[in-house]
Write a protein that holds these residues in place. Structure first.
Motif, PDB file in Angstrom:
ATOM      1  N   VAL A 128      -4.875  -5.942   2.907  1.00 12.39           N
ATOM      2  CA  VAL A 128      -5.724  -6.011   2.956  1.00 12.39           C
ATOM      3  C   VAL A 128      -6.769  -5.011   2.337  1.00 12.39           C
ATOM      4  O   VAL A 128      -6.597  -3.978   2.754  1.00 12.39           O
ATOM      5  CB  VAL A 128      -6.644  -7.524   3.825  1.00 12.39           C
ATOM      6  CG1 VAL A 128      -8.448  -7.672   3.616  1.00 12.39           C
ATOM      7  CG2 VAL A 128      -5.426  -8.173   4.331  1.00 12.39           C
ATOM      8  N   ASN A 129      -7.499  -5.768   0.898  1.00 10.31           N
ATOM      9  CA  ASN A 129      -8.719  -4.002   0.749  1.00 10.31           C
ATOM     10  C   ASN A 129      -7.581  -3.075   0.627  1.00 10.31           C
ATOM     11  O   ASN A 129      -7.942  -1.213   1.572  1.00 10.31           O
ATOM     12  CB  ASN A 129      -9.559  -3.770   1.674  1.00 10.31           C
ATOM     13  CG  ASN A 129     -10.383  -4.990   1.599  1.00 10.31           C
ATOM     14  OD1 ASN A 129     -10.898  -6.231   0.533  1.00 10.31           O
ATOM     15  ND2 ASN A 129     -10.904  -6.346   2.746  1.00 10.31           N
ATOM     16  N   GLY A 130      -6.789  -3.432   0.420  1.00 10.76           N
ATOM     17  CA  GLY A 130      -5.308  -1.748  -0.274  1.00 10.76           C
ATOM     18  C   GLY A 130      -4.835  -1.264   1.169  1.00 10.76           C
ATOM     19  O   GLY A 130      -4.047   0.061   1.319  1.00 10.76           O
ATOM     20  N   ARG A 131      -5.067  -1.666   2.479  1.00 15.38           N
ATOM     21  CA  ARG A 131      -4.826  -1.630   3.757  1.00 15.38           C
ATOM     22  C   ARG A 131      -3.245  -2.485   3.337  1.00 15.38           C
ATOM     23  O   ARG A 131      -3.208  -2.852   3.934  1.00 15.38           O
ATOM     24  CB  ARG A 131      -5.150  -1.045   4.746  1.00 15.38           C
ATOM     25  CG  ARG A 131      -6.211   0.063   4.374  1.00 15.38           C
ATOM     26  CD  ARG A 131      -7.266   0.226   5.345  1.00 15.38           C
ATOM     27  NE  ARG A 131      -7.837   0.881   5.622  1.00 15.38           N
ATOM     28  CZ  ARG A 131      -8.814   1.625   6.424  1.00 15.38           C
ATOM     29  NH1 ARG A 131      -8.837   1.114   7.262  1.00 15.38           N
ATOM     30  NH2 ARG A 131      -9.761   2.138   6.136  1.00 15.38           N
ATOM     31  N   ARG A 132      -2.038  -1.637   4.455  1.00 16.99           N
ATOM     32  CA  ARG A 132      -0.895  -2.666   4.933  1.00 16.99           C
ATOM     33  C   ARG A 132      -1.412  -2.962   6.353  1.00 16.99           C
ATOM     34  O   ARG A 132      -2.059  -2.746   7.282  1.00 16.99           O
ATOM     35  CB  ARG A 132       0.563  -1.307   5.115  1.00 16.99           C
ATOM     36  CG  ARG A 132       1.213  -2.042   5.529  1.00 16.99           C
ATOM     37  CD  ARG A 132       2.542  -1.016   5.299  1.00 16.99           C
ATOM     38  NE  ARG A 132       3.669  -2.345   5.705  1.00 16.99           N
ATOM     39  CZ  ARG A 132       4.441  -1.126   5.955  1.00 16.99           C
ATOM     40  NH1 ARG A 132       5.440  -0.218   5.647  1.00 16.99           N
ATOM     41  NH2 ARG A 132       5.628  -2.182   6.892  1.00 16.99           N
ATOM     42  N   ARG A 133      -0.560  -4.529   5.823  1.00 16.41           N
ATOM     43  CA  ARG A 133      -1.093  -5.018   7.196  1.00 16.41           C
ATOM     44  C   ARG A 133       0.057  -5.975   8.209  1.00 16.41           C
ATOM     45  O   ARG A 133       0.150  -5.451   9.692  1.00 16.41           O
ATOM     46  CB  ARG A 133      -2.309  -6.177   6.947  1.00 16.41           C
ATOM     47  CG  ARG A 133      -3.394  -6.093   6.480  1.00 16.41           C
ATOM     48  CD  ARG A 133      -4.287  -5.518   7.794  1.00 16.41           C
ATOM     49  NE  ARG A 133      -5.781  -5.243   6.853  1.00 16.41           N
ATOM     50  CZ  ARG A 133      -6.488  -4.655   7.174  1.00 16.41           C
ATOM     51  NH1 ARG A 133      -6.504  -3.832   8.780  1.00 16.41           N
ATOM     52  NH2 ARG A 133      -7.731  -4.247   6.844  1.00 16.41           N
ATOM     53  N   THR A 134       1.144  -6.295   7.627  1.00 22.27           N
ATOM     54  CA  THR A 134       2.250  -5.677   7.729  1.00 22.27           C
ATOM     55  C   THR A 134       3.526  -6.139   7.404  1.00 22.27           C
ATOM     56  O   THR A 134       2.786  -6.574   5.460  1.00 22.27           O
ATOM     57  CB  THR A 134       2.347  -7.766   8.646  1.00 22.27           C
ATOM     58  OG1 THR A 134       3.064  -8.305   9.432  1.00 22.27           O
ATOM     59  CG2 THR A 134       2.040  -8.914   7.820  1.00 22.27           C
ATOM     60  N   ALA A 135       4.222  -6.298   7.799  1.00 23.52           N
ATOM     61  CA  ALA A 135       5.268  -6.196   6.317  1.00 23.52           C
ATOM     62  C   ALA A 135       6.323  -6.823   7.221  1.00 23.52           C
ATOM     63  O   ALA A 135       6.403  -7.165   8.853  1.00 23.52           O
ATOM     64  CB  ALA A 135       6.275  -4.706   6.805  1.00 23.52           C
TER      65      ALA A 135
END
Length: 100
Positions: A87-94
């Protein structure tokens, strides 16, 4: 790659061939039937060299009359992959995803 050649998309076909060759460099030596398939695949791009390799492999036929190699789609399917959400270039989860 066969579809790319039929559609005259030679740049994408050569790109796929380079990816294949990079993978082959990291793997074990090829079996004779695998090497024969590779020679058939490069034939449209370097026909004289491919025909020479074909002859050195002990084949008397011309590559022009050999069938195109076929593949089994089941061999390239992955059962599990990891999908990364951003989200917005930031990793949130995998999260792992299983094919059904």
């Amino acid at each position: 790659m066969g579809d790319d050649i039929e559609a005259f998309k030679f740049n994408t076909a050569i790109s796929a061939l380079m990816i294949l060759l990079n993978e082959l460099e990291a793997s074990a030596p090829l079996a004779k039937d695998e090497l024969a398939a590779l020679v058939k695949i490069v034939h449209p791009f370097v026909p004289h060299m491919a025909q020479e390799l074909w002859s050195l492999m002990g084949n008397a036929s011309y590559l022009d009359f050999e069938p195109w190699p076929v593949y089994d789609p089941a061999l390239i399917a992955q059962e599990k992959i990891t999908i990364i959400f951003q989200v917005n270039g930031r990793r949130r989860t995998a999260r792992p995803w299983t094919r059904r």
